[in-house]
Design a protein around this motif. Structure first.
Motif, mmCIF file in Angstrom:
data_model
loop_
_atom_site.group_PDB
_atom_site.id
_atom_site.type_symbol
_atom_site.label_atom_id
_atom_site.label_comp_id
_atom_site.label_asym_id
_atom_site.label_seq_id
_atom_site.Cartn_x
_atom_site.Cartn_y
_atom_site.Cartn_z
ATOM 1 N N GLN A 293 3.531 -28.628 10.927
ATOM 2 C CA GLN A 293 3.877 -27.700 9.801
ATOM 3 C C GLN A 293 4.919 -28.548 8.929
ATOM 4 O O GLN A 293 4.775 -27.330 8.057
ATOM 5 C CB GLN A 293 5.574 -27.172 11.139
ATOM 6 C CG GLN A 293 4.981 -25.769 12.105
ATOM 7 C CD GLN A 293 5.469 -26.104 12.934
ATOM 8 O OE1 GLN A 293 7.207 -26.171 12.719
ATOM 9 N NE2 GLN A 293 5.635 -24.976 13.661
ATOM 10 N N GLN B 277 18.911 -19.665 2.775
ATOM 11 C CA GLN B 277 17.531 -20.421 2.327
ATOM 12 C C GLN B 277 17.217 -21.991 1.491
ATOM 13 O O GLN B 277 16.829 -21.557 0.848
ATOM 14 C CB GLN B 277 16.667 -19.542 2.064
ATOM 15 C CG GLN B 277 16.106 -18.082 2.832
ATOM 16 C CD GLN B 277 15.788 -17.231 2.140
ATOM 17 O OE1 GLN B 277 14.993 -17.377 1.172
ATOM 18 N NE2 GLN B 277 15.351 -16.542 2.414
ATOM 19 N N GLU C 22 4.984 -25.178 0.638
ATOM 20 C CA GLU C 22 5.313 -23.954 0.314
ATOM 21 C C GLU C 22 6.637 -24.018 -0.744
ATOM 22 O O GLU C 22 6.782 -23.102 -1.473
ATOM 23 C CB GLU C 22 5.530 -23.709 1.393
ATOM 24 C CG GLU C 22 4.518 -22.249 2.304
ATOM 25 C CD GLU C 22 5.263 -22.218 4.177
ATOM 26 O OE1 GLU C 22 6.648 -22.173 3.987
ATOM 27 O OE2 GLU C 22 4.449 -21.573 4.652
ATOM 28 N N LYS D 26 2.794 -28.006 5.760
ATOM 29 C CA LYS D 26 2.327 -26.509 5.380
ATOM 30 C C LYS D 26 3.562 -25.981 5.050
ATOM 31 O O LYS D 26 3.994 -25.813 3.799
ATOM 32 C CB LYS D 26 2.309 -25.958 6.432
ATOM 33 C CG LYS D 26 1.868 -24.338 6.525
ATOM 34 C CD LYS D 26 2.551 -23.391 7.639
ATOM 35 C CE LYS D 26 1.880 -21.666 7.104
ATOM 36 N NZ LYS D 26 2.665 -21.032 8.471
ATOM 37 N N ARG D 27 5.130 -26.449 5.530
ATOM 38 C CA ARG D 27 6.048 -26.517 4.399
ATOM 39 C C ARG D 27 6.995 -26.622 3.416
ATOM 40 O O ARG D 27 6.989 -25.905 2.544
ATOM 41 C CB ARG D 27 7.591 -26.430 5.890
ATOM 42 C CG ARG D 27 8.831 -26.327 5.007
ATOM 43 C CD ARG D 27 8.562 -24.120 4.999
ATOM 44 N NE ARG D 27 10.643 -23.897 4.233
ATOM 45 C CZ ARG D 27 10.365 -23.188 3.859
ATOM 46 N NH1 ARG D 27 9.290 -22.735 3.377
ATOM 47 N NH2 ARG D 27 11.225 -22.878 3.075
ATOM 48 N N TYR D 28 6.282 -27.797 3.251
ATOM 49 C CA TYR D 28 6.028 -28.680 1.917
ATOM 50 C C TYR D 28 5.713 -28.199 0.939
ATOM 51 O O TYR D 28 5.836 -27.868 -0.122
ATOM 52 C CB TYR D 28 5.464 -29.980 2.504
ATOM 53 C CG TYR D 28 5.842 -30.737 0.907
ATOM 54 C CD1 TYR D 28 6.396 -31.216 0.751
ATOM 55 C CD2 TYR D 28 4.926 -31.052 -0.094
ATOM 56 C CE1 TYR D 28 7.142 -32.585 -0.541
ATOM 57 C CE2 TYR D 28 4.883 -31.997 -1.067
ATOM 58 C CZ TYR D 28 5.981 -32.101 -1.508
ATOM 59 O OH TYR D 28 5.907 -33.247 -3.134
#
Length: 161
Positions: A42, A17, A49, A45-47
């Motif tokens: 997205q 990962q 996280e 949002k991923r940033y």
């Protein structure tokens, strides 16, 4: 100058990962230009996280120096002398050698050479990072990070200070 030791074992899939093993980029991605732009939606949002999870995750960072931003509880030992940190590393290599997927990696002469090379690198102020596939498939990551300051990234604070 002193040294901190880190050890991680776990499933190879988790080790893979990579987004959680890289420090987040200093600039967040741009906001989406429209509601229909799902991919651009997205990314922020991923940033967020990754910004939240990278410093708290126990996963080994891709850049060894970034162990210093991980939780203090992940430090397995701290040594003032490079030879003591290399001794810890050598002991861990010997401990895990029976589980190495490759017989060559577990060869005692090979492990002795790795520990000796680590002592030289640490003495010069460099970090040391080794990784090995274990059975099942699992992965072992061992690192010793030089601190105060770290040569690869002097801005990173000591986790034990």
């Amino acid at each position: 100058m002193h040294h901190h030791g880190y050890l991680w074992t776990g499933p190879k899939e988790r080790f893979d990962q990579e987004a959680l093993r890289r420090p987040p980029h200093p600039e967040p991605p741009p906001a989406p230009v429209s509601d229909a732009d799902m991919k651009a939606e997205q990314l922020p949002k991923r940033y967020r996280e990754v910004v939240a999870e990278f410093p708290t995750s126990d996963l080994p960072p891709i850049e060894t120096a970034y162990w210093l931003v991980k939780p203090r509880s992940l430090v397995r030992g701290t040594w003032g002398e490079a030879k003591d940190a290399a001794l810890w590393l050598g002991e861990r290599l010997a401990e895990y050698a029976p589980r190495f997927a490759s017989e060559r990696d577990g060869d005692s002469a090979h492990l002795t050479r790795l520990a000796s090379a680590a002592a030289e690198q640490l003495h010069s102020g460099a970090d040391v990072s080794y990784g090995f596939y274990l059975e099942r498939p699992s992965y072992l990551s061992l690192a010793v990070v030089t601190c105060s300051p770290n040569r690869a990234n002097a801005q990173l604070a000591c986790p034990v200070a």
